[in-house]
Design a protein around this motif. Structure first.
Motif, PDB file in Angstrom:
ATOM      1  N   THR A   1       0.814  -1.221   0.000  1.00  0.00           N
ATOM      2  CA  THR A   1       0.000   0.000   0.000  1.00  0.00           C
ATOM      3  C   THR A   1       0.848   1.273   0.000  1.00  0.00           C
ATOM      4  OG1 THR A   1      -1.677  -1.246   1.173  1.00  0.00           O
ATOM      5  CG2 THR A   1      -1.927   1.122   1.193  1.00  0.00           C
ATOM      6  N   GLU A   2       1.911   1.265   0.800  1.00  0.00           N
ATOM      7  CA  GLU A   2       2.740   2.495   0.875  1.00  0.00           C
ATOM      8  C   GLU A   2       3.329   2.845  -0.478  1.00  0.00           C
ATOM      9  OE1 GLU A   2       5.653   2.619   3.932  1.00  0.00           O
ATOM     10  OE2 GLU A   2       4.104   2.367   5.483  1.00  0.00           O
ATOM     11  N   SER A   3       3.853   1.860  -1.181  1.00  0.00           N
ATOM     12  CA  SER A   3       4.448   2.133  -2.506  1.00  0.00           C
ATOM     13  C   SER A   3       3.373   2.575  -3.501  1.00  0.00           C
ATOM     14  CB  SER A   3       5.159   0.897  -3.051  1.00  0.00           C
ATOM     15  OG  SER A   3       6.116   0.483  -2.133  1.00  0.00           O
ATOM     16  N   VAL A   4       2.180   1.971  -3.370  1.00  0.00           N
ATOM     17  CA  VAL A   4       1.078   2.364  -4.272  1.00  0.00           C
ATOM     18  C   VAL A   4       0.775   3.850  -4.051  1.00  0.00           C
ATOM     19  CG1 VAL A   4      -1.389   2.071  -4.753  1.00  0.00           C
ATOM     20  CG2 VAL A   4       0.049   0.060  -4.434  1.00  0.00           C
ATOM     21  N   ILE A   5       0.678   4.263  -2.782  1.00  0.00           N
ATOM     22  CA  ILE A   5       0.326   5.664  -2.485  1.00  0.00           C
ATOM     23  C   ILE A   5       1.442   6.600  -2.970  1.00  0.00           C
ATOM     24  CG2 ILE A   5      -0.129   7.313  -0.603  1.00  0.00           C
ATOM     25  CD1 ILE A   5      -1.388   4.898   0.918  1.00  0.00           C
ATOM     26  N   ARG A   6       2.695   6.165  -2.759  1.00  0.00           N
ATOM     27  CA  ARG A   6       3.822   7.003  -3.210  1.00  0.00           C
ATOM     28  C   ARG A   6       3.733   7.229  -4.730  1.00  0.00           C
ATOM     29  NH1 ARG A   6       8.242   3.949  -1.758  1.00  0.00           N
ATOM     30  NH2 ARG A   6       7.439   3.760   0.352  1.00  0.00           N
ATOM     31  N   LEU A   7       3.475   6.161  -5.464  1.00  0.00           N
ATOM     32  CA  LEU A   7       3.382   6.298  -6.931  1.00  0.00           C
ATOM     33  C   LEU A   7       2.177   7.169  -7.321  1.00  0.00           C
ATOM     34  CD1 LEU A   7       4.230   5.582  -9.816  1.00  0.00           C
ATOM     35  CD2 LEU A   7       2.996   3.426  -9.601  1.00  0.00           C
ATOM     36  N   LEU A   8       1.063   6.947  -6.617  1.00  0.00           N
ATOM     37  CA  LEU A   8      -0.148   7.726  -6.903  1.00  0.00           C
ATOM     38  C   LEU A   8       0.126   9.229  -6.758  1.00  0.00           C
ATOM     39  CD1 LEU A   8      -3.288   7.354  -7.354  1.00  0.00           C
ATOM     40  CD2 LEU A   8      -3.502   7.663  -4.891  1.00  0.00           C
ATOM     41  N   ASN A   9       0.900   9.590  -5.733  1.00  0.00           N
ATOM     42  CA  ASN A   9       1.156  11.007  -5.452  1.00  0.00           C
ATOM     43  C   ASN A   9       1.970  11.703  -6.542  1.00  0.00           C
ATOM     44  OD1 ASN A   9      -0.331  10.950  -3.152  1.00  0.00           O
ATOM     45  ND2 ASN A   9       1.410  10.576  -1.778  1.00  0.00           N
ATOM     46  N   ILE A  10       2.708  10.936  -7.325  1.00  0.00           N
ATOM     47  CA  ILE A  10       3.490  11.585  -8.388  1.00  0.00           C
ATOM     48  C   ILE A  10       2.890  11.298  -9.773  1.00  0.00           C
ATOM     49  CG2 ILE A  10       5.701  11.714  -7.124  1.00  0.00           C
ATOM     50  CD1 ILE A  10       6.472   9.095  -8.726  1.00  0.00           C
ATOM     51  N   THR A  11       1.642  10.781  -9.773  1.00  0.00           N
ATOM     52  CA  THR A  11       1.012  10.454 -11.063  1.00  0.00           C
ATOM     53  C   THR A  11      -0.017  11.524 -11.432  1.00  0.00           C
ATOM     54  OG1 THR A  11       1.305   8.099 -10.652  1.00  0.00           O
ATOM     55  CG2 THR A  11      -0.349   8.684 -12.279  1.00  0.00           C
ATOM     56  N   ASP A  12       0.042  11.947 -12.697  1.00  0.00           N
ATOM     57  CA  ASP A  12      -0.912  12.940 -13.186  1.00  0.00           C
ATOM     58  C   ASP A  12      -2.135  12.201 -13.749  1.00  0.00           C
ATOM     59  OD1 ASP A  12      -1.703  15.566 -14.052  1.00  0.00           O
ATOM     60  OD2 ASP A  12      -1.247  14.903 -16.092  1.00  0.00           O
ATOM     61  N   ILE A  13      -3.314  12.513 -13.210  1.00  0.00           N
ATOM     62  CA  ILE A  13      -4.544  11.852 -13.713  1.00  0.00           C
ATOM     63  C   ILE A  13      -5.487  12.934 -14.223  1.00  0.00           C
ATOM     64  CG2 ILE A  13      -6.455  10.294 -13.161  1.00  0.00           C
ATOM     65  CD1 ILE A  13      -4.885   9.352 -10.709  1.00  0.00           C
ATOM     66  N   ARG A  14      -5.865  12.827 -15.472  1.00  0.00           N
ATOM     67  CA  ARG A  14      -6.804  13.833 -16.028  1.00  0.00           C
ATOM     68  C   ARG A  14      -8.051  13.153 -16.560  1.00  0.00           C
ATOM     69  NH1 ARG A  14      -3.357  18.904 -17.689  1.00  0.00           N
ATOM     70  NH2 ARG A  14      -1.849  18.421 -16.071  1.00  0.00           N
ATOM     71  N   CYS A  15      -9.187  13.679 -16.144  1.00  0.00           N
ATOM     72  CA  CYS A  15     -10.457  13.114 -16.611  1.00  0.00           C
ATOM     73  C   CYS A  15     -11.200  14.159 -17.425  1.00  0.00           C
ATOM     74  CB  CYS A  15     -11.315  12.716 -15.423  1.00  0.00           C
ATOM     75  SG  CYS A  15     -10.559  11.404 -14.469  1.00  0.00           S
ATOM     76  N   GLY A  16     -11.794  13.718 -18.501  1.00  0.00           N
ATOM     77  CA  GLY A  16     -12.561  14.644 -19.325  1.00  0.00           C
ATOM     78  C   GLY A  16     -13.669  13.881 -20.005  1.00  0.00           C
ATOM     79  N   HIS A  17     -14.152  14.403 -21.122  1.00  0.00           N
ATOM     80  CA  HIS A  17     -15.123  13.626 -21.904  1.00  0.00           C
ATOM     81  C   HIS A  17     -15.069  14.045 -23.362  1.00  0.00           C
ATOM     82  CE1 HIS A  17     -18.261  16.851 -22.126  1.00  0.00           C
ATOM     83  NE2 HIS A  17     -17.690  17.223 -21.001  1.00  0.00           N
ATOM     84  N   GLU A  18     -15.344  13.077 -24.208  1.00  0.00           N
ATOM     85  CA  GLU A  18     -15.472  13.360 -25.641  1.00  0.00           C
ATOM     86  C   GLU A  18     -16.872  12.937 -26.021  1.00  0.00           C
ATOM     87  OE1 GLU A  18     -12.269  11.235 -27.534  1.00  0.00           O
ATOM     88  OE2 GLU A  18     -10.794  12.549 -26.557  1.00  0.00           O
ATOM     89  N   GLY A  19     -17.682  13.885 -26.442  1.00  0.00           N
ATOM     90  CA  GLY A  19     -19.095  13.580 -26.704  1.00  0.00           C
ATOM     91  C   GLY A  19     -19.725  13.091 -25.414  1.00  0.00           C
ATOM     92  N   ASN A  20     -20.422  11.946 -25.495  1.00  0.00           N
ATOM     93  CA  ASN A  20     -21.130  11.404 -24.331  1.00  0.00           C
ATOM     94  C   ASN A  20     -20.257  10.554 -23.417  1.00  0.00           C
ATOM     95  OD1 ASN A  20     -23.823  11.110 -26.431  1.00  0.00           O
ATOM     96  ND2 ASN A  20     -24.068  11.989 -24.419  1.00  0.00           N
ATOM     97  N   VAL A  21     -18.984  10.374 -23.790  1.00  0.00           N
ATOM     98  CA  VAL A  21     -18.184   9.356 -23.103  1.00  0.00           C
ATOM     99  C   VAL A  21     -17.026   9.974 -22.338  1.00  0.00           C
ATOM    100  CG1 VAL A  21     -16.905   7.202 -23.439  1.00  0.00           C
ATOM    101  CG2 VAL A  21     -18.771   7.772 -24.972  1.00  0.00           C
ATOM    102  N   SER A  22     -16.778   9.486 -21.129  1.00  0.00           N
ATOM    103  CA  SER A  22     -15.675  10.017 -20.321  1.00  0.00           C
ATOM    104  C   SER A  22     -14.336   9.515 -20.855  1.00  0.00           C
ATOM    105  CB  SER A  22     -15.849   9.595 -18.865  1.00  0.00           C
ATOM    106  OG  SER A  22     -15.845   8.191 -18.770  1.00  0.00           O
ATOM    107  N   THR A  23     -13.295  10.312 -20.591  1.00  0.00           N
ATOM    108  CA  THR A  23     -11.948   9.913 -21.019  1.00  0.00           C
ATOM    109  C   THR A  23     -11.030  10.012 -19.808  1.00  0.00           C
ATOM    110  OG1 THR A  23     -11.490  12.202 -21.582  1.00  0.00           O
ATOM    111  CG2 THR A  23     -12.212  10.761 -23.390  1.00  0.00           C
ATOM    112  N   ILE A  24      -9.919   9.304 -19.886  1.00  0.00           N
ATOM    113  CA  ILE A  24      -8.934   9.393 -18.797  1.00  0.00           C
ATOM    114  C   ILE A  24      -7.521   9.299 -19.381  1.00  0.00           C
ATOM    115  CG2 ILE A  24      -9.076   6.893 -18.279  1.00  0.00           C
ATOM    116  CD1 ILE A  24      -8.712   7.771 -15.261  1.00  0.00           C
TER     117      ILE A  24
END
Ligand code: DC
Length: 430
Positions: free
Chosen positions: A55-78
């Motif tokens: 878990t600790e390593s997962v959280i460490r990686l999560l903290n330096i990861t860029d996550i962007r969510c959006g949508h194209e038309g009716n559908v979400s993108t990531i």
């Protein structure tokens, strides 16, 4: 502007994505598959060769990861660090590890914030496990969909996926943070026996009841009849009666365009003759549910009537158990035929209704289809064994779709009577 959120939760392979996608198209919302977000993070963890159990390593990686969510038309993108991971999200190793990753509170906090952010920009229909309970607890539009575990397993393997649905469900339901559950105020929809259009029709009816502002003039109710084949005995009777009605009685159907063919419907008809139940059954190409006198369920009747999906009813006194069965059948997505008068007419005229139908309609919350039969009394009147070959006509009226406010009014004994009266007036008006 205030945006609306429809929350759809349920276990794996219950049909959430298909429903959410169809609702998004029909109601003009963006569909957000929150499971794909948990899968995308899992993909990142595995790609970086981090142990999901660490878990600790997962959280460490999560903290330096860029996550962007959006949508194209009716559908979400990531995008995860600029990469679209969608092609990899249904792989067996993701299926096997996503429940571990999604049980980590820090992962959930990060993704829940991104999920809520959609509502700053657009109307959404979001599906997942905790949408109605955690992400949008205040939305009025919540559906919990479920299906038999065997049906869900079959759906996954039909998709060619390797996935241990039951293990994932157990993990998702037993975790400490935001477990899978039926959110407060959610309507439960069982999709085991329904096809896609049946599920969509039922969901649209639920949302209407929850007060969702439906787009006007849009063809939102799917109306293709499901393709479930009839059981042979039902089919045999259905076909023989249908042929007899057309040839001997010149059966004429008026208002066919009003007929709701998909999803649950309470069919309310006047009752003229023994000919009536199969007459109404012949409006449809798939099985419907009927009521039949309790006394008929003996001898061969005990075998025959269940083949006709008949619910036994005691005509001597109000029968709450048969009403409960009808409500249950409607909630399962069936079309149920009720003769509000309770018995065949003595003189060909429409008589007083018993209040039962109002209660069934109010409690089941499904569309009501008024139907009026003409000529069946002349063809086979009560008390006579003699058939006369006169024309029979069936008129199908526009469905009665109740609003959320109307459901509140029709929620007690007085309300059931008023609704019964309204249904009878709709039949008489045909
Ligand atoms: O809907 P799905 O099967 O694609 O979801 C994959 C996993 O993601 C699921 O097993 C649990 C997790 N998940 C979650 O914890 N919360 C959500 N809102 C959606 C999915």
């Amino acid at each position: 502007m205030t945006y609306h959120a429809i929350a759809i939760d349920g276990p794996a392979a219950s049909g959430k994505s298909t429903l959410a996608q169809t609702l998004a198209e029909r109601l003009g919302l963006v569909m957000v598959n929150s499971g794909a977000m948990y899968r995308a993070v899992t993909w990142k963890i595995l790609t970086e060769q981090v142990d999901p159990a660490d878990t600790e390593s997962v959280i460490r990686l999560l903290n330096i990861t860029d996550i962007r969510c959006g949508h194209e038309g009716n559908v979400s993108t990531i995008r995860i660090d600029g990469i679209d991971p969608s092609p990899f999200l249904r792989k067996p190793e993701i299926n096997a590890n996503v429940s571990t990753i999604s049980a980590i509170p820090q992962v959930r906090d990060r993704l829940v914030a991104l999920q809520r952010d959609y509502l700053n920009r657009t109307h959404v229909v979001m599906e997942g496990r905790d949408i109605g309970s955690v992400v949008f607890p205040n939305t009025a539009y919540k559906i919990y969909i479920d299906a038999d575990p065997s049906v869900r397993d079959a759906r996954r393997s039909d998709d060619g996926e390797i996935d241990s649905v039951s293990k994932r469900d157990a993990d998702d339901s037993s975790r400490k943070t935001a477990p899978l559950m039926v959110a407060d105020g959610a309507a439960i929809l069982d999709t085991s026996d329904l096809d896609v259009s049946g599920v969509v029709a039922a969901a649209i009816q639920i949302l209407g009841r929850q007060g969702f502002p439906m787009p006007q003039n849009a063809p939102i109710l799917p109306n293709e009849e499901p393709s479930t084949p009839m059981r042979w005995i039902y089919w045999l009777c259905w076909m023989s009666f249908g042929a007899a009605y057309r040839t001997l009685f010149g059966l004429r159907i008026i208002g066919d365009e009003n007929l709701i063919k998909a999803g649950p419907v309470l069919i309310a008809s006047n009752h003229q003759s023994f000919l009536d139940p199969p007459l109404i059954g012949n409006l449809y190409k798939t099985e419907i549910v009927y009521f039949a006198r309790k006394t008929l369920f003996s001898g061969i009747g005990a075998w025959f009537y269940p083949q006709w999906n008949a619910i036994p009813i005691d005509q001597e006194k109000p029968d709450t158990s048969s009403m409960k069965s009808a409500i249950r059948k409607l909630k399962e997505g069936w079309r149920v035929l009720v003769f509000p008068e309770g018995q065949r007419t003595f003189d060909g005229k429409i008589s007083e209704a018993a209040p039962g139908i109002g209660m069934i309609a109010a409690k089941a919350g499904v569309p009501i289809q008024p139907v009026r039969i003409f000529g069946a009394y002349k063809a086979l009147p009560r008390g006579s064994g003699k058939i006369s070959l006169s024309r029979i006509t069936v008129k199908v009226g526009p469905p009665i779709l109740l609003s959320a406010e109307e459901f509140k009014v029709y929620s007690n004994k007085e309300g059931y009577l008023a609704l019964t009266e309204r249904i009878m007036m709709a039949i008489k008006a045909l």
